[in-house]
Design an enzyme around this catalytic site. Structure first.
Site, PDB file in Angstrom:
ATOM      1  N   LYS A 120       0.874  -1.044  -0.110  1.00  0.00           N
ATOM      2  CA  LYS A 120      -0.055   0.050  -0.045  1.00  0.00           C
ATOM      3  C   LYS A 120       0.789   1.142  -0.137  1.00  0.00           C
ATOM      4  CE  LYS A 120      -1.699   2.143   3.529  1.00  0.00           C
ATOM      5  NZ  LYS A 120      -2.491   2.618   4.733  1.00  0.00           N
ATOM      6  N   ASP A 138      -6.495   1.011   1.072  1.00  0.00           N
ATOM      7  CA  ASP A 138      -6.439   1.220   2.375  1.00  0.00           C
ATOM      8  C   ASP A 138      -7.791   0.610   3.089  1.00  0.00           C
ATOM      9  OD1 ASP A 138      -8.180   3.285   1.457  1.00  0.00           O
ATOM     10  OD2 ASP A 138      -6.970   4.702   2.933  1.00  0.00           O
TER      11      ASP A 138
END
Length: 224
Positions: A120, A138
């Protein structure tokens, strides 16, 4: 969600915010990397409060090493898990100095080898710092993808793969920002603001949340 609905979904988000920006403050790719690493399990606002004074002093990996772990801790004490994050930031800074002459490369595989940097974080840096059309999943994007039907998946990686597949090329660069902002301010975790959502009619979520101060219509009893 059908291809036609997906295109309309992104078109509406783009019309409302043609040039979306991330909310973390940064100076260059290195400070962005640090900010994103610090933002895990923390709010962007909280990170910005801490990194404002920090980034006035520190803008390169070497400057971070010169500041040292204890010096970094003094700046980021208000951020959750600050001790572990400080260790990681110092370690990733050392690695960048030793292996890349202090330069953050646009290379996902390498970024993921840095301490405290996962997929991420790497995707966020690639997208914002280098303009590469990545989608960093996320908690907000994971929720929006599953709740709306845009991209269902049991893990963030699974949702990312679906989004990469179904998101039209013209939307891929900014999809990450549109979805995060939508999840943060409208499609919120506890109670989404369906009543003011620009894509409410395209979304699979039921029941829709009514405007504040109103009650859903009572169910009609069957006669007999």
């Amino acid at each position: 969600m059908t291809r036609k609905k997906i295109a309309e979904f992104y078109t509406r988000l783009r019309d409302l915010n043609p040039e979306p920006k991330g909310e973390l403050h940064y100076v260059n790719p290195y400070t962005l990397l640090v900010a994103v690493a610090l933002s895990a399990q923390a709010t962007d606002k909280g990170v910005n409060r801490a990194t404002g004074p920090l980034f006035e002093k520190v803008q390169t990996p070497q400057q971070m090493l010169d500041l040292g772990e204890e010096g970094l801790i003094e700046h980021i004490r208000t951020i959750g898990l600050y001790r572990n994050k400080a260790k990681n930031v110092i370690a990733l800074s050392r690695k960048l100095v030793d292996e890349r002459e202090g330069v953050v490369p646009p290379d996902r595989d390498y970024l993921e080898t840095l301490p405290g940097v996962g997929r991420k974080t790497a995707n966020v840096v690639l997208n914002i710092a280098f303009g590469i059309p990545t989608i960093a999943v996320d908690t907000h994007i994971f929720r929006v993808g599953n709740r709306t039907g845009l991209a269902k998946g049991k893990t963030p990686d699974a949702v990312e793969k679906v989004l990469e597949k179904v998101t039209p090329e013209e939307f891929k660069l900014h999809a990450h920002h549109w979805l995060i902002l939508h999840g943060r301010y409208i499609c919120k975790a506890r109670k989404p603001d369906c009543w003011r959502c620009p894509v409410e009619d395209l979304c699979a979520f039921k029941p829709k949340t009514p405007p504040p101060g109103t009650q859903p219509a009572p169910k009609q009893r069957k006669a007999g």
